[in-house]
Design an enzyme around this catalytic site. Structure first.
Site, PDB file in Angstrom:
ATOM      1  N   ILE A  18      -1.979 -31.368 -39.797  1.00  0.00           N
ATOM      2  CA  ILE A  18      -2.457 -30.127 -39.560  1.00  0.00           C
ATOM      3  C   ILE A  18      -0.737 -29.196 -38.392  1.00  0.00           C
ATOM      4  O   ILE A  18      -1.057 -28.395 -38.066  1.00  0.00           O
ATOM      5  CB  ILE A  18      -3.486 -30.062 -39.464  1.00  0.00           C
ATOM      6  CG1 ILE A  18      -4.241 -30.597 -40.094  1.00  0.00           C
ATOM      7  CG2 ILE A  18      -3.774 -29.555 -38.251  1.00  0.00           C
ATOM      8  CD1 ILE A  18      -5.878 -31.227 -39.594  1.00  0.00           C
ATOM      9  N   ASN A  87      -3.047 -32.320 -31.096  1.00  0.00           N
ATOM     10  CA  ASN A  87      -3.500 -32.591 -32.059  1.00  0.00           C
ATOM     11  C   ASN A  87      -3.200 -33.745 -32.224  1.00  0.00           C
ATOM     12  O   ASN A  87      -3.651 -34.773 -33.361  1.00  0.00           O
ATOM     13  CB  ASN A  87      -2.712 -32.067 -33.138  1.00  0.00           C
ATOM     14  CG  ASN A  87      -2.572 -32.193 -34.671  1.00  0.00           C
ATOM     15  OD1 ASN A  87      -3.942 -31.629 -35.239  1.00  0.00           O
ATOM     16  ND2 ASN A  87      -1.665 -32.306 -34.882  1.00  0.00           N
ATOM     17  N   TYR A 150     -13.209 -44.401 -34.936  1.00  0.00           N
ATOM     18  CA  TYR A 150     -12.138 -42.786 -35.203  1.00  0.00           C
ATOM     19  C   TYR A 150     -13.332 -41.744 -34.518  1.00  0.00           C
ATOM     20  O   TYR A 150     -13.347 -40.554 -34.335  1.00  0.00           O
ATOM     21  CB  TYR A 150     -11.930 -42.786 -36.430  1.00  0.00           C
ATOM     22  CG  TYR A 150     -11.748 -41.195 -37.175  1.00  0.00           C
ATOM     23  CD1 TYR A 150      -9.890 -41.398 -36.262  1.00  0.00           C
ATOM     24  CD2 TYR A 150     -12.145 -40.500 -37.845  1.00  0.00           C
ATOM     25  CE1 TYR A 150      -9.103 -39.528 -36.728  1.00  0.00           C
ATOM     26  CE2 TYR A 150     -11.918 -39.133 -37.904  1.00  0.00           C
ATOM     27  CZ  TYR A 150     -10.127 -38.921 -37.383  1.00  0.00           C
ATOM     28  OH  TYR A 150     -10.006 -37.041 -37.533  1.00  0.00           O
ATOM     29  N   LYS A 154     -13.595 -39.000 -31.024  1.00  0.00           N
ATOM     30  CA  LYS A 154     -13.811 -37.748 -31.948  1.00  0.00           C
ATOM     31  C   LYS A 154     -14.889 -37.151 -31.346  1.00  0.00           C
ATOM     32  O   LYS A 154     -14.917 -35.949 -30.823  1.00  0.00           O
ATOM     33  CB  LYS A 154     -14.118 -37.914 -33.171  1.00  0.00           C
ATOM     34  CG  LYS A 154     -12.551 -38.266 -34.061  1.00  0.00           C
ATOM     35  CD  LYS A 154     -11.120 -37.248 -33.164  1.00  0.00           C
ATOM     36  CE  LYS A 154      -9.775 -37.155 -34.420  1.00  0.00           C
ATOM     37  NZ  LYS A 154      -8.846 -35.967 -33.635  1.00  0.00           N
ATOM     38  N   THR A 185      -3.761 -34.242 -46.040  1.00  0.00           N
ATOM     39  CA  THR A 185      -2.410 -34.690 -44.885  1.00  0.00           C
ATOM     40  C   THR A 185      -2.718 -36.190 -45.214  1.00  0.00           C
ATOM     41  O   THR A 185      -3.225 -36.542 -46.555  1.00  0.00           O
ATOM     42  CB  THR A 185      -3.279 -34.741 -43.735  1.00  0.00           C
ATOM     43  OG1 THR A 185      -3.948 -35.534 -43.136  1.00  0.00           O
ATOM     44  CG2 THR A 185      -3.325 -33.099 -42.883  1.00  0.00           C
TER      45      THR A 185
HETATM   46  N1  LIG Z   1      -7.072 -35.076 -41.920  1.00  0.00           N
HETATM   47  C1  LIG Z   1      -7.996 -34.851 -42.571  1.00  0.00           C
HETATM   48  O1  LIG Z   1      -8.791 -34.986 -43.346  1.00  0.00           O
HETATM   49  C2  LIG Z   1      -8.323 -34.198 -41.135  1.00  0.00           C
HETATM   50  C3  LIG Z   1      -9.656 -34.511 -40.858  1.00  0.00           C
HETATM   51  C4  LIG Z   1     -10.643 -34.802 -39.400  1.00  0.00           C
HETATM   52  C5  LIG Z   1      -9.137 -34.414 -38.324  1.00  0.00           C
HETATM   53  N2  LIG Z   1      -8.208 -34.637 -38.972  1.00  0.00           N
HETATM   54  C6  LIG Z   1      -7.757 -35.173 -36.994  1.00  0.00           C
HETATM   55  O2  LIG Z   1      -6.765 -33.892 -37.476  1.00  0.00           O
HETATM   56  C7  LIG Z   1      -5.123 -34.210 -36.549  1.00  0.00           C
HETATM   57  C8  LIG Z   1      -3.684 -34.545 -37.306  1.00  0.00           C
HETATM   58  O3  LIG Z   1      -3.603 -35.152 -37.849  1.00  0.00           O
HETATM   59  P1  LIG Z   1      -3.488 -34.966 -39.605  1.00  0.00           P
HETATM   60  O4  LIG Z   1      -4.281 -34.743 -40.627  1.00  0.00           O
HETATM   61  O5  LIG Z   1      -2.711 -33.524 -39.685  1.00  0.00           O
HETATM   62  O6  LIG Z   1      -2.428 -36.561 -40.376  1.00  0.00           O
HETATM   63  P2  LIG Z   1      -1.009 -36.802 -40.068  1.00  0.00           P
HETATM   64  O7  LIG Z   1      -0.501 -35.771 -40.989  1.00  0.00           O
HETATM   65  O8  LIG Z   1      -0.766 -38.240 -40.023  1.00  0.00           O
HETATM   66  O9  LIG Z   1      -0.609 -36.382 -38.393  1.00  0.00           O
HETATM   67  C9  LIG Z   1      -1.103 -37.237 -37.381  1.00  0.00           C
HETATM   68  C10 LIG Z   1       0.335 -36.756 -36.389  1.00  0.00           C
HETATM   69  O10 LIG Z   1       0.253 -37.588 -34.584  1.00  0.00           O
HETATM   70  C11 LIG Z   1       0.901 -37.751 -34.741  1.00  0.00           C
HETATM   71  N3  LIG Z   1       0.768 -39.362 -33.593  1.00  0.00           N
HETATM   72  C12 LIG Z   1      -0.287 -40.455 -34.417  1.00  0.00           C
HETATM   73  N4  LIG Z   1      -0.487 -41.026 -33.114  1.00  0.00           N
HETATM   74  C13 LIG Z   1       0.678 -40.884 -32.226  1.00  0.00           C
HETATM   75  C14 LIG Z   1       0.910 -41.435 -31.093  1.00  0.00           C
HETATM   76  N5  LIG Z   1       0.456 -42.461 -30.015  1.00  0.00           N
HETATM   77  N6  LIG Z   1       1.744 -40.379 -30.555  1.00  0.00           N
HETATM   78  C15 LIG Z   1       2.100 -39.095 -30.643  1.00  0.00           C
HETATM   79  N7  LIG Z   1       1.840 -38.697 -31.774  1.00  0.00           N
HETATM   80  C16 LIG Z   1       1.165 -39.219 -32.729  1.00  0.00           C
HETATM   81  C17 LIG Z   1       2.018 -38.656 -35.912  1.00  0.00           C
HETATM   82  O11 LIG Z   1       2.999 -38.585 -35.373  1.00  0.00           O
HETATM   83  P3  LIG Z   1       4.099 -39.874 -35.486  1.00  0.00           P
HETATM   84  O12 LIG Z   1       3.136 -41.124 -36.434  1.00  0.00           O
HETATM   85  O13 LIG Z   1       5.222 -39.881 -36.133  1.00  0.00           O
HETATM   86  O14 LIG Z   1       4.012 -40.390 -33.975  1.00  0.00           O
HETATM   87  C18 LIG Z   1       0.975 -37.857 -36.847  1.00  0.00           C
HETATM   88  O15 LIG Z   1       2.356 -36.582 -36.659  1.00  0.00           O
HETATM   89  C19 LIG Z   1      -5.747 -35.708 -36.237  1.00  0.00           C
HETATM   90  O16 LIG Z   1      -6.575 -35.843 -34.521  1.00  0.00           O
HETATM   91  C20 LIG Z   1      -6.271 -36.339 -37.045  1.00  0.00           C
HETATM   92  O17 LIG Z   1      -7.360 -37.063 -36.606  1.00  0.00           O
HETATM   93  C21 LIG Z   1      -7.904 -35.127 -39.843  1.00  0.00           C
END
Ligand SMILES: NC(=O)c1ccc[n+]([C@@H]2O[C@H](COP(=O)([O-])OP(=O)(O)OC[C@H]3O[C@@H](n4cnc5c(N)ncnc54)[C@H](OP(=O)(O)O)[C@@H]3O)[C@@H](O)[C@H]2O)c1
Length: 244
Positions: A18, A87, A150, A154, A185
């Site tokens: 995202i 994010n 989690y 949130k 993702t």
């Molecule tokens: N995908 C879904 O179904 C979904 C649904 C609801 C909400 N969300 C939320 O959307 C957001 C983005 O997630 P995504 O789905 O796009 O998954 P993603 O591609 O795994 O993205 C998560 C990102 O957060 C970074 N991250 C994790 N821990 C971190 C830390 N301690 N410091 C800095 N960066 C960190 C990761 O990079 P590094 O590991 O390199 O640090 C990664 O780039 C998250 O908040 C997630 O909870 C996702």
């Protein structure tokens, strides 16, 4: 569209999913974007894809010294900051009965403590017209089986925007929560597995998971003056998942 012309944005977790889709969208709308995350290789690949209006800073949202380096880099190159998209997020499943302190810390250190310091440390660079976007989740409203830590983290993120809209009164800075439903993702793949992703698609009234670009489109709206009378809101971009 040129809604973000001349604006500077920080996107945590901006190298993947995202966050990366949002970086692409913000840049397409005219912004200069700093992405932030822990994996240098992912940051390098993202910046190569995003082009000259992107910079990467490596660090963790759970580490205050890292965040200080991020905002020092923003200040040095751009002087000020218009948009913060907090994010970065983490979360894996563990059913009630097996939850450990480490498991709780993983979710809360990143999603709650990380979001708080990402925003607090950005404020000295922000001013009137600023927009803060926090990534929540449909799980923060509904809960989700096995996702105690989690989902609770949130729910806390959603509440941060309520307190901060009060704290930011008079500054001209808005803060809103963008809450995705199941989105295709890496995080979804790892946390849900193939079967879980199918199940979430089937549970969603629109009968599929979101493409990250569909979440990014709403992030750009919240970042832009098109949402100028919105603060303290939660915007669900969940195909209806948490709305029925
Ligand atoms: N995908 C879904 O179904 C979904 C649904 C609801 C909400 N969300 C939320 O959307 C957001 C983005 O997630 P995504 O789905 O796009 O998954 P993603 O591609 O795994 O993205 C998560 C990102 O957060 C970074 N991250 C994790 N821990 C971190 C830390 N301690 N410091 C800095 N960066 C960190 C990761 O990079 P590094 O590991 O390199 O640090 C990664 O780039 C998250 O908040 C997630 O909870 C996702």
């Amino acid at each position: 569209m040129t809604r973000l012309n001349g604006k500077t944005a920080v996107i945590t977790g901006g190298a993947t999913g995202i966050g990366l889709a949002s970086a692409k969208r913000f840049i397409a709308e005219g912004a200069f974007v700093f992405i932030y995350g822990r994996r240098q290789a992912a940051l390098d690949a993202a910046v190569a894809e995003l082009g000259p209006n992107a910079r990467a800073v490596k660090g963790s949202v759970s580490n205050e010294v890292d965040l200080d380096r991020l905002y020092a880099a923003v200040k040095a190159e751009r002087g000020s900051l218009d948009i913060v998209f907090a994010n970065a997020g983490a979360g894996s499943p563990l059913p009630l009965g097996q939850i450990t302190a480490e498991h709780i810390d993983e979710a809360f250190d990143t999603n709650v403590k990380g979001t708080i310091f990402t925003v607090q440390k950005a404020l000295p660079l922000m001013g009137p017209g600023g927009s803060i976007i926090l990534t929540g989740s449909s799980a923060g409203t509904t809960g989700a089986p096995g996702f105690t830590a989690y989902s609770a983290s949130k729910a806390a993120v959603r509440n941060l925007a309520r307190s901060w809209a009060e704290d930011l009164k008079g500054t001209g800075i808005r803060v809103n929560v963008l809450s995705p439903g199941a989105t295709a993702t890496e995080l979804a793949k790892q946390a849900l597995g193939e079967a879980g992703q199918k199940a979430y698609g089937a549970m969603t009234p629109l009968q599929r998971m979101a493409d990250p670009a569909e979440i990014a489109a709403v992030a750009a709206f919240l970042a832009s003056p098109d949402s100028s009378f919105m603060t303290a809101s939660e915007v669900a971009v969940d195909g209806g998942l948490a709305q029925l």
